[in-house]
Scaffold this motif. Structure first.
Motif, PDB file in Angstrom:
ATOM      1  N   TRP A  83     -27.470  -4.545  -2.471  1.00 27.12           N
ATOM      2  CA  TRP A  83     -27.808  -3.156  -2.174  1.00 27.12           C
ATOM      3  C   TRP A  83     -29.143  -2.828  -2.847  1.00 27.12           C
ATOM      4  N   VAL A  84     -29.996  -2.098  -2.168  1.00 28.86           N
ATOM      5  CA  VAL A  84     -31.286  -1.689  -2.718  1.00 28.86           C
ATOM      6  C   VAL A  84     -31.372  -0.170  -2.734  1.00 28.86           C
ATOM      7  N   LYS A  85     -31.838   0.377  -3.848  1.00 26.87           N
ATOM      8  CA  LYS A  85     -32.003   1.821  -3.961  1.00 26.87           C
ATOM      9  C   LYS A  85     -33.358   2.201  -3.367  1.00 26.87           C
ATOM     10  N   ARG A  86     -33.349   2.983  -2.285  1.00 25.87           N
ATOM     11  CA  ARG A  86     -34.586   3.417  -1.632  1.00 25.87           C
ATOM     12  C   ARG A  86     -35.049   4.746  -2.241  1.00 25.87           C
ATOM     13  N   LEU A  87     -36.342   4.795  -2.563  1.00 24.17           N
ATOM     14  CA  LEU A  87     -36.930   5.973  -3.194  1.00 24.17           C
ATOM     15  C   LEU A  87     -38.220   6.349  -2.476  1.00 24.17           C
ATOM     16  N   GLY A  89     -41.962   6.704  -1.628  1.00 26.66           N
ATOM     17  CA  GLY A  89     -43.021   5.779  -1.989  1.00 26.66           C
ATOM     18  C   GLY A  89     -42.739   4.377  -1.497  1.00 26.66           C
ATOM     19  N   ASP A  90     -41.431   4.074  -1.287  1.00 23.73           N
ATOM     20  CA  ASP A  90     -41.028   2.800  -0.695  1.00 23.73           C
ATOM     21  C   ASP A  90     -41.304   2.894   0.811  1.00 23.73           C
ATOM     22  N   SER A  91     -41.944   1.876   1.380  1.00 19.33           N
ATOM     23  CA  SER A  91     -42.290   1.911   2.809  1.00 19.33           C
ATOM     24  C   SER A  91     -41.049   2.004   3.700  1.00 19.33           C
ATOM     25  N   LYS A  92     -39.892   1.627   3.175  1.00 16.50           N
ATOM     26  CA  LYS A  92     -38.654   1.672   3.961  1.00 16.50           C
ATOM     27  C   LYS A  92     -37.804   2.908   3.661  1.00 16.50           C
ATOM     28  N   TYR A  93     -38.317   3.785   2.802  1.00  8.85           N
ATOM     29  CA  TYR A  93     -37.582   5.021   2.505  1.00  8.85           C
ATOM     30  C   TYR A  93     -37.650   5.956   3.711  1.00  8.85           C
ATOM     31  N   HIS A  94     -36.489   6.514   4.105  1.00 10.21           N
ATOM     32  CA  HIS A  94     -36.421   7.394   5.273  1.00 10.21           C
ATOM     33  C   HIS A  94     -36.486   8.855   4.840  1.00 10.21           C
ATOM     34  N   VAL A  95     -37.568   9.529   5.222  1.00 13.41           N
ATOM     35  CA  VAL A  95     -37.713  10.957   4.916  1.00 13.41           C
ATOM     36  C   VAL A  95     -36.942  11.789   5.934  1.00 13.41           C
ATOM     37  N   GLY A  96     -37.112  11.470   7.209  1.00 17.92           N
ATOM     38  CA  GLY A  96     -36.413  12.195   8.261  1.00 17.92           C
ATOM     39  C   GLY A  96     -37.040  13.538   8.569  1.00 17.92           C
ATOM     40  N   THR A  97     -36.458  14.230   9.556  1.00 20.73           N
ATOM     41  CA  THR A  97     -36.982  15.534   9.961  1.00 20.73           C
ATOM     42  C   THR A  97     -36.049  16.673   9.592  1.00 20.73           C
ATOM     43  N   GLY A  98     -34.844  16.332   9.141  1.00 18.18           N
ATOM     44  CA  GLY A  98     -33.875  17.360   8.754  1.00 18.18           C
ATOM     45  C   GLY A  98     -33.745  17.416   7.241  1.00 18.18           C
ATOM     46  N   ILE A  99     -32.500  17.408   6.759  1.00 20.35           N
ATOM     47  CA  ILE A  99     -32.244  17.400   5.321  1.00 20.35           C
ATOM     48  C   ILE A  99     -32.506  15.991   4.791  1.00 20.35           C
ATOM     49  N   GLU A 100     -33.375  15.892   3.807  1.00 20.20           N
ATOM     50  CA  GLU A 100     -33.720  14.589   3.235  1.00 20.20           C
ATOM     51  C   GLU A 100     -32.516  14.045   2.456  1.00 20.20           C
ATOM     52  N   ALA A 101     -32.568  12.770   2.113  1.00 18.80           N
ATOM     53  CA  ALA A 101     -31.499  12.181   1.303  1.00 18.80           C
ATOM     54  C   ALA A 101     -31.316  13.015   0.041  1.00 18.80           C
ATOM     55  N   LEU A 102     -30.076  13.292  -0.336  1.00 17.45           N
ATOM     56  CA  LEU A 102     -29.812  14.103  -1.514  1.00 17.45           C
ATOM     57  C   LEU A 102     -30.401  13.430  -2.746  1.00 17.45           C
ATOM     58  N   ASN A 103     -31.123  14.198  -3.537  1.00 17.10           N
ATOM     59  CA  ASN A 103     -31.808  13.702  -4.726  1.00 17.10           C
ATOM     60  C   ASN A 103     -32.862  12.636  -4.402  1.00 17.10           C
TER      61      ASN A 103
END
Length: 266
Positions: A83-87, A89-103
């Motif tokens: 498992w990898v924690k996405r944050l 700044g990570d190119s694979k981090y998903h911002v999305g168009t709705g509610i972003e990942a919590l925290n």
């Protein structure tokens, strides 16, 4: 003389009656006449009814309410393995168009392949149940699909529960104690992981997972990775009687009240 004798007898009689009456009063014990509560659990029930439904506590990163508990997978004390924690700044981090990942963080599995695979990198979560009830388990999930990949890829994990519980859904209790595929839809956006895939009397079933959990009992919930890329933001157990409703493709963070999301960190 007779009159004096009669008067003396009357006095002695009165004194005797008074003495008996006093003894009776001194021996009276109100506890001997205490009426027992017909329902020994009545007081406990009344206390439960007075619990503030909006009051929550947090134990080891798990937010616990009167009729639910919710947590981010990152709070596990297990080794993350694949498992990898996405944050941000990570190119694979998903911002999305709705509610972003919590925290602004979530866990993504990086092993196996987009279709699935054997259970790897189990991460466990131990909690005490806040109330005896039928709890449904759901998750907020995202599928990082590439190019023309189909919507049924990168969308499942393995789950199991340990502890004193029985099934409250179509699957046998023993099945819920072993790894089974749990899947949903979050096609290139935050969505939901809602259904378990199993067999009932030899027939394949795709259905919700609901457990009969007991107040103050300790349970251990384990997620193991299955399909590469499957990403989990948070996990929610809630009492079905409160009437929450979610459907496939729903973003549970947007569909359900904010109370049922994890704590926002300072």
């Amino acid at each position: 003389m007779k009159i004096k004798l009669i008067s003396l007898l009357l006095v002695l009689t009165c004194l005797t009656v008074f003495s008996c009456s006093s003894d009776d009063k001194e021996s009276f014990n109100p506890d001997d006449y205490k009426i027992e509560n017909e329902d020994p659990k009545k007081e406990e029930k009344e206390e439960e009814e007075e619990t503030d439904p909006n009051e929550t506590t947090t134990v080891d990163g798990i937010k616990i309410g009167a009729n639910f508990l919710v947590f981010e997978p990152k709070v596990t004390k297990s080794d993350l393995g694949l498992w990898v924690k996405r944050l941000p700044g990570d190119s694979k981090y998903h911002v999305g168009t709705g509610i972003e990942a919590l925290n602004k963080d979530y866990l993504e599995f990086t092993g196996n392949n987009l279709n699935g695979g054997t259970a790897k990198s189990p991460i466990a979560f131990t909690f005490k149940c806040p109330k005896t009830a039928k709890y449904r388990m759901i998750m907020r999930m995202y599928q990082p699909l590439l190019g023309g990949e189909a919507g049924d890829k990168r969308n499942d994990i393995w789950v199991k529960l340990a502890g004193d519980f029985t099934t409250a859904c179509v699957y046998p209790t023993e099945d819920l104690k072993s790894n089974h595929k749990f899947w949903g839809r979050g096609v290139r956006k935050w969505g939901s992981c809602l259904n378990l895939e199993g067999h009932v009397n030899g027939v394949k079933k795709l259905n919700k997972v609901v457990y009969n959990l007991n107040k103050d009992e300790e349970y251990t919930f384990t997620i193991s990775s299955r399909a590469q890329g499957c990403s989990i933001d948070y996990v929610l157990f809630y009492d079905e009687s409160i009437g929450l409703s979610v459907s496939t493709h729903d973003d549970i963070a947007a569909t359900l009240p904010e109370l049922y999301r994890p704590d926002i960190e300072d």
